[in-house]
Motif scaffolding. Structure first.
Motif, PDB file in Angstrom:
ATOM      1  N   ALA A 170      79.316  18.084  81.136  1.00  0.00           N
ATOM      2  CA  ALA A 170      79.777  19.303  81.815  1.00  0.00           C
ATOM      3  C   ALA A 170      80.576  20.164  80.856  1.00  0.00           C
ATOM      4  N   GLN A 171      81.412  19.520  80.084  1.00  0.00           N
ATOM      5  CA  GLN A 171      82.231  20.287  79.160  1.00  0.00           C
ATOM      6  C   GLN A 171      81.359  21.015  78.146  1.00  0.00           C
ATOM      7  N   ALA A 221      78.355  21.999  78.551  1.00  0.00           N
ATOM      8  CA  ALA A 221      77.695  23.108  79.231  1.00  0.00           C
ATOM      9  C   ALA A 221      78.641  24.275  79.423  1.00  0.00           C
ATOM     10  N   VAL A 222      79.847  23.942  79.823  1.00  0.00           N
ATOM     11  CA  VAL A 222      80.806  25.007  80.082  1.00  0.00           C
ATOM     12  C   VAL A 222      81.129  25.762  78.810  1.00  0.00           C
ATOM     13  N   VAL A 223      81.412  25.005  77.778  1.00  0.00           N
ATOM     14  CA  VAL A 223      81.810  25.667  76.537  1.00  0.00           C
ATOM     15  C   VAL A 223      80.679  26.538  76.025  1.00  0.00           C
ATOM     16  N   ARG A 224      79.473  26.007  76.164  1.00  0.00           N
ATOM     17  CA  ARG A 224      78.356  26.807  75.696  1.00  0.00           C
ATOM     18  C   ARG A 224      78.215  28.086  76.501  1.00  0.00           C
ATOM     19  N   SER A 225      78.368  27.947  77.801  1.00  0.00           N
ATOM     20  CA  SER A 225      78.206  29.148  78.612  1.00  0.00           C
ATOM     21  C   SER A 225      79.327  30.128  78.354  1.00  0.00           C
ATOM     22  N   LEU A 226      80.497  29.606  77.996  1.00  0.00           N
ATOM     23  CA  LEU A 226      81.604  30.505  77.712  1.00  0.00           C
ATOM     24  C   LEU A 226      81.386  31.271  76.423  1.00  0.00           C
ATOM     25  N   MET A 268      78.716  32.211  75.152  1.00  0.00           N
ATOM     26  CA  MET A 268      77.584  33.141  75.089  1.00  0.00           C
ATOM     27  C   MET A 268      77.908  34.505  75.675  1.00  0.00           C
TER      28      MET A 268
END
Lengths: 92, 262
Positions: free
Chosen positions: A82-83, A85-90, A92
């Motif tokens: 999850a982390q 995924a979150v960091v990646r989405s942040l 971008m």
């Protein structure tokens, strides 16, 4: 501790001018959401203060809700994936 | 061992900086030692930044060195130190910085680090802190601390948060009592009379809401409140974004990593 600290104690002009206060009031009014006050000049100082207080309280309530939600999510979600995924989405 | 070496190196760095800040930095460094830093390099960087901070504003470093032993402050300060601090360019737009996307992104990444720690600490002590309320309080406190560090100690409310503020979780359900709205003319006259009792009361209420501002005179209180409100708005935005991302990541069990439109 740092009680004696004076950030902007006017050494020269002993009094705080009303213009200064008015200026700060309008600045604060500009920050408050428009729905609460409207942007006209006729809003009084008391109303600005009152709206600021209630706005801060509502922000605190929102923060508490979000913290609860996040803590639940933290407990249930598997942290590593999850982390990532979150960091990646942040980013971008 | 390594802590002692890095501490020695740090003291060498301090020796080149202002001597009157020595004891002050020592305190910070000792606490950092106890907190268990393992990279002496980062360590010296922190010292350099602390002394740079001291040369501008003592309270800045006070806030930072108090945040240092905090588990949140540890990685946060390292991350914050990486960015170059331009002196003098901050007062120009102190409020609008909270609205920038960059600031929110920085805050979000720091917050995620802090949340990871909360997660780990609650995992390691399952019996004690497994209750939801405790954890959500920990989350809230971590979020506030990260926010306060993002303010870089330049505001009173951030310093109050970092120095272990008074309990904020008792929100008395006052509700909004209908008060007579003073017209603008009367308000202006009242301001010239240096505040009516009604204004006094509201000022006091506002002072209680903003951390560390109970006894502040009105102009400073207004400034602090403006900064605090914009910072809180950013905090809410960042946390809701993170919550959305977490729940999205949690619901999709094996996410092929795409760019999530937010």
């Amino acid at each position: 501790m740092s009680a004696r600290r004076s950030r902007s104690r006017q050494a020269g002009a002993g009094r705080i001018t009303d213009e200064q206060i008015d200026d700060l009031m309008s600045k604060l009014q500009a920050i408050l959401p428009e729905a609460r006050l409207g942007r006209n000049d006729r809003v009084s100082a008391a109303k600005v203060l009152q709206e600021a207080c209630s706005y801060i309280r509502s922000l605190h309530r929102e923060m508490d809700d979000l913290s609860e939600r996040l803590s639940e999510l933290l407990s249930t979600t598997e942290m590593s994936s999850a982390q990532a995924a979150v960091v990646r989405s942040l980013l971008m | 061992m390594e802590a002692a070496r890095s501490s020695q190196r740090a003291r060498a760095v301090i020796g080149r900086e202002k001597s009157d800040s020595l004891s002050f930095l020592d305190l910070g460094i000792l606490t950092v030692d106890l907190a268990g830093f393992d990279a002496g390099r980062k360590y010296c960087g922190l010292v350099r930044r602390l002394s740079a901070a001291i040369s501008t504003d003592l309270e800045v470093s006070e806030g930072i060195s108090m945040a240092v032993p905090n588990a949140v402050g540890e990685s946060v300060l390292m991350g914050g130190g990486e960015r170059k601090r331009k002196r003098g360019s901050e007062p120009s737009a102190p409020l609008s910085k909270w609205r920038t996307e960059g600031e929110q992104r920085i805050y979000s990444s720091r917050l995620i680090e802090a949340l990871r720690r909360v997660c780990q600490s609650s995992a390691s002590a399952p019996s004690a802190s497994s209750s939801d309320h405790v954890r959500s309080c920990a989350v809230r406190k971590a979020a506030d601390r990260v926010l306060a560090v993002s303010a870089r100690g330049r505001t009173r409310w951030s310093r109050a948060i970092l120095s272990g503020r008074t309990l904020k979780h008792r929100v008395r359900p006052k509700g909004s009592r209908p008060k007579p709205v003073i017209s603008a003319i009367v308000a202006r006259a009242a301001a010239q009379r240096r505040k009516t009792p009604a204004l006094e009361k509201k000022t006091r209420v506002l002072g209680r809401l903003v951390p560390g501002c109970r006894k502040l005179p009105l102009p400073s209180l207004l400034e602090e409140a403006s900064g605090y409100i914009t910072a809180l708005e950013m905090q809410v935005r960042a946390m809701s974004t993170i919550a959305e991302a977490f729940s999205a990541a949690g619901s999709a069990s094996l996410p092929p990593i795409h760019a999530n439109p937010m």
